[in-house]
Design a protein around this motif. Structure first.
Motif, PDB file in Angstrom:
ATOM      1  N   SER A 193      -4.511  -3.879   1.701  1.00  0.00           N
ATOM      2  CA  SER A 193      -5.521  -4.014   0.640  1.00  0.00           C
ATOM      3  C   SER A 193      -4.834  -4.475  -0.638  1.00  0.00           C
ATOM      4  O   SER A 193      -3.658  -4.217  -0.853  1.00  0.00           O
ATOM      5  CB  SER A 193      -6.236  -2.684   0.421  1.00  0.00           C
ATOM      6  OG  SER A 193      -5.322  -1.707   0.001  1.00  0.00           O
ATOM      7  N   ASN A 194      -5.558  -5.138  -1.482  1.00  0.00           N
ATOM      8  CA  ASN A 194      -4.994  -5.740  -2.686  1.00  0.00           C
ATOM      9  C   ASN A 194      -4.889  -4.760  -3.854  1.00  0.00           C
ATOM     10  O   ASN A 194      -4.427  -5.135  -4.916  1.00  0.00           O
ATOM     11  CB  ASN A 194      -5.802  -6.957  -3.107  1.00  0.00           C
ATOM     12  CG  ASN A 194      -5.632  -8.093  -2.147  1.00  0.00           C
ATOM     13  OD1 ASN A 194      -4.561  -8.266  -1.577  1.00  0.00           O
ATOM     14  ND2 ASN A 194      -6.675  -8.875  -1.949  1.00  0.00           N
ATOM     15  N   LYS A 195      -5.318  -3.547  -3.672  1.00  0.00           N
ATOM     16  CA  LYS A 195      -5.318  -2.579  -4.767  1.00  0.00           C
ATOM     17  C   LYS A 195      -3.955  -1.918  -4.876  1.00  0.00           C
ATOM     18  O   LYS A 195      -3.455  -1.328  -3.932  1.00  0.00           O
ATOM     19  CB  LYS A 195      -6.386  -1.518  -4.505  1.00  0.00           C
ATOM     20  CG  LYS A 195      -6.604  -0.569  -5.659  1.00  0.00           C
ATOM     21  CD  LYS A 195      -7.760   0.329  -5.355  1.00  0.00           C
ATOM     22  CE  LYS A 195      -7.223   1.712  -5.050  1.00  0.00           C
ATOM     23  NZ  LYS A 195      -8.226   2.702  -4.802  1.00  0.00           N
ATOM     24  N   SER A 196      -3.313  -2.006  -6.033  1.00  0.00           N
ATOM     25  CA  SER A 196      -2.033  -1.351  -6.286  1.00  0.00           C
ATOM     26  C   SER A 196      -2.283  -0.063  -7.054  1.00  0.00           C
ATOM     27  O   SER A 196      -3.140   0.008  -7.905  1.00  0.00           O
ATOM     28  CB  SER A 196      -1.110  -2.224  -7.135  1.00  0.00           C
ATOM     29  OG  SER A 196      -0.521  -3.209  -6.346  1.00  0.00           O
ATOM     30  N   SER A 197      -1.516   0.944  -6.717  1.00  0.00           N
ATOM     31  CA  SER A 197      -1.583   2.197  -7.461  1.00  0.00           C
ATOM     32  C   SER A 197      -0.186   2.643  -7.803  1.00  0.00           C
ATOM     33  O   SER A 197       0.737   2.458  -7.034  1.00  0.00           O
ATOM     34  CB  SER A 197      -2.324   3.271  -6.667  1.00  0.00           C
ATOM     35  OG  SER A 197      -1.610   3.578  -5.506  1.00  0.00           O
TER      36      SER A 197
END
Length: 139
Positions: free
Chosen positions: A133-137
């Protein structure tokens, strides 16, 4: 936790297994790597470190740096595999020093060679990165 959240960890695990496998073949089984094997190692070994760091921080932005390495590695491994398995293909660019790239140290089930294992690892890493997924945390 969804599968897409685990893809960086899976890609890292694949890179670590591939790195340890190549070290096993050269350091324990005493198979001397050919020129194309060295190129594949140059591309795989950093993936073990970089993907481990990225997985720890869930940093999916690493994809833009890792995908070129894994795709180039897959292309080199595919070329190497074709040199081993397609008669006459090796004449296009034969290795000039050391162990010939056509040497098959292993040949499990008639088609699984060391370049095939590398190709499989590079392709699986590429697939895992594409599924990430393209979401960075940040932790």
């Amino acid at each position: 936790m969804r599968f897409r959240d685990l893809t960086l960890y899976i890609a890292w695990l694949i890179a670590v297994v591939a790195t340890l496998g190549s070290l096993y073949f050269s350091e324990i089984r005493d198979f001397i790597p050919c020129e194309l094997c060295w190129y594949q190692r140059i591309l795989m070994y950093p993936l073990s470190v970089l993907l481990g760091i990225a997985a720890f921080y869930q940093d999916t932005a690493i994809k833009k740096y890792i995908l070129p390495l894994s795709i180039i590695g897959a292309l080199i491994a595919a070329f190497h595999y074709m040199e081993q398995k397609i008669p006459g293909f090796a004449a296009i660019k034969p290795c000039t020093q050391g162990v010939p790239c056509t040497t098959q140290h292993i040949n499990w089930l008639g088609f699984i060679t060391i370049p095939f294992l590398a190709l499989t690892a590079f392709v699986l890493i590429t697939i895992m990165l594409l599924l990430t997924s393209n979401k960075s945390s940040q932790r």
